[in-house]
Design an enzyme around this catalytic site. Structure first.
Site, PDB file in Angstrom:
ATOM      1  N   LYS A  66      -3.799  12.574   7.224  1.00 37.09           N
ATOM      2  CA  LYS A  66      -4.459  11.455   7.921  1.00 37.09           C
ATOM      3  C   LYS A  66      -3.750  11.164   9.249  1.00 37.09           C
ATOM      4  CE  LYS A  66      -5.994   9.535   3.553  1.00 37.09           C
ATOM      5  NZ  LYS A  66      -5.662   8.670   2.415  1.00 37.09           N
ATOM      6  N   ASP A 116     -10.664   1.816   3.857  1.00 35.12           N
ATOM      7  CA  ASP A 116     -10.964   2.574   2.631  1.00 35.12           C
ATOM      8  C   ASP A 116     -12.265   2.076   1.987  1.00 35.12           C
ATOM      9  OD1 ASP A 116      -9.320   4.683   1.803  1.00 35.12           O
ATOM     10  OD2 ASP A 116      -7.706   3.329   1.182  1.00 35.12           O
ATOM     11  N   GLN A 151      -2.117   4.116   0.159  1.00 39.19           N
ATOM     12  CA  GLN A 151      -2.425   5.341  -0.575  1.00 39.19           C
ATOM     13  C   GLN A 151      -2.273   5.114  -2.081  1.00 39.19           C
ATOM     14  OE1 GLN A 151      -3.644   8.149   0.833  1.00 39.19           O
ATOM     15  NE2 GLN A 151      -3.788   9.144  -1.154  1.00 39.19           N
TER      16      GLN A 151
HETATM   17  N1  GUN Z   1      -6.027   8.295  -3.311  1.00 34.28           N
HETATM   18  C1  GUN Z   1      -6.990   9.221  -3.548  1.00 34.28           C
HETATM   19  N2  GUN Z   1      -8.040   9.018  -2.735  1.00 34.28           N
HETATM   20  C2  GUN Z   1      -7.742   7.949  -1.976  1.00 34.28           C
HETATM   21  C3  GUN Z   1      -8.431   7.270  -0.935  1.00 34.28           C
HETATM   22  O1  GUN Z   1      -9.557   7.597  -0.565  1.00 34.28           O
HETATM   23  N3  GUN Z   1      -7.783   6.212  -0.378  1.00 34.28           N
HETATM   24  C4  GUN Z   1      -6.556   5.816  -0.790  1.00 34.28           C
HETATM   25  N4  GUN Z   1      -6.015   4.762  -0.207  1.00 34.28           N
HETATM   26  N5  GUN Z   1      -5.885   6.420  -1.746  1.00 34.28           N
HETATM   27  C5  GUN Z   1      -6.476   7.485  -2.335  1.00 34.28           C
END
Ligand code: GUN
Length: 293
Positions: A52, A119, A96
């Site tokens: 990211k 998100d 995350q």
């Molecule tokens: N862990 C797995 N997928 C995601 C996601 O799309 N966002 C976040 N914050 N954590 C994750």
């Protein structure tokens, strides 16, 4: 059978995001800034956050990663989230997941300001999404919609069968496919006769997290198959010690499909673009607010 090339579509969308960022900057608007909180050192989470960060740099966003040890308390983490909520330099925040067991993920998700919740996990954004109102869409469903649109895949009147009912993919995907005029069936671990359902599907979205679950005998000729799965399966012969497997048995399913996403290179890169689009949206919405003040 045509492969839906998530890498190529993501590249095109990232180029247009980059152009928009330059246009915003030329108008004197601040650079979009995404913050990510990473707790602990789970390999997959570290990889995702690094990806990211790289994406942000590629499109010209600012990016901050706040790393905390697994021992951080829930109260300390919530305080960090609040600090970012109140920091006007940051437009979007993701924490995350998964978090260590002693931290309540729901509490953390709900503490992130819904205006920075890129998100799309906050109940406010979930509610707005179900009503079809402007909001942050969860990145994976958002990316899948963009992929379907890019390839001009017809959705109106089609039967879409989603396997999996997670808050992150299955549930929001059902709302978005409904908005795309599909008839939607959501299947899950308690569904009886799952094969009977998937055999009726014009579009199958597999998001259950079981490697190679969907077999060729479970899909009808000409179906569109979207594979959301990305499970690390141990493989001593691979230098990384694992291989990534989707939820679809590509070898038996692909000959029957009109379109199918590969793993890797299908949904994964589109998810990453979904997050970038949300972050760009965050700043555009803030601009709208500012111009009305
Ligand atoms: N862990 C797995 N997928 C995601 C996601 O799309 N966002 C976040 N914050 N954590 C994750």
């Amino acid at each position: 059978m045509e492969t839906l090339n998530g890498n190529a579509v993501a590249k095109v969308l990232k180029e247009s995001i980059k152009t928009e960022v330059l246009a915003l900057k030329s108008k004197g608007v601040k650079t979009p800034h995404l913050a990510a909180i990473l707790v602990g050192s789970v390999g997959a989470s570290m990889t995702y956050v690094a990806a990211k960060e790289k994406d942000c740099h590629e499109v010209g966003f600012d990016s901050t990663v706040l790393r905390f040890p697994e021992t951080i308390t829930e109260a300390e983490l919530l305080a960090e989230v609040e600090k970012i909520n109140n920091n006007s330099a940051i437009d979007g925040l993701i924490v995350q997941l998964p978090l260590p067991k002693h931290i309540n993920e729901k509490k953390v998700t709900e503490t992130i300001s819904w205006k920075k919740d890129v998100d799309g996990f906050h109940p406010m954004n979930v509610g707005l999404m179900f009503k079809g109102l402007p909001c942050f869409l969860p990145a994976t469903p958002y990316g899948i919609i963009k992929l379907l649109e890019h390839y001009k895949i017809e959705t109106t009147g089609k039967h879409c069968v989603i396997i999996g009912r997670s808050d992150i993919v299955g549930k929001p995907m059902s709302a978005l496919m409904l908005q795309k005029n599909c008839t939607v069936t959501v299947c899950h671990s308690k569904t009886k006769n799952l094969k009977e359902m998937t055999l009726q599907a014009d579009i199958v979205i597999a998001a259950l997290g079981i490697p190679e679950f969907l077999k060729g005998e479970m899909v009808k000729e000409g179906a569109v198959v979207i594979d959301v799965g990305i499970t690390r399966v141990d493989d001593a012969s691979n230098p990384k010690g694992f291989v990534l497997k989707g939820d679809v048995d590509f070898a038996s399913v692909s000959p029957k499909c009109s379109f199918i996403t590969p793993v890797p290179g299908g949904v994964g890169p589109m998810t990453r673009v979904g997050l970038l689009l949300n972050t760009l949206d965050a700043i555009k919405r803030n601009q709208d607010l500012r111009s009305k003040m």
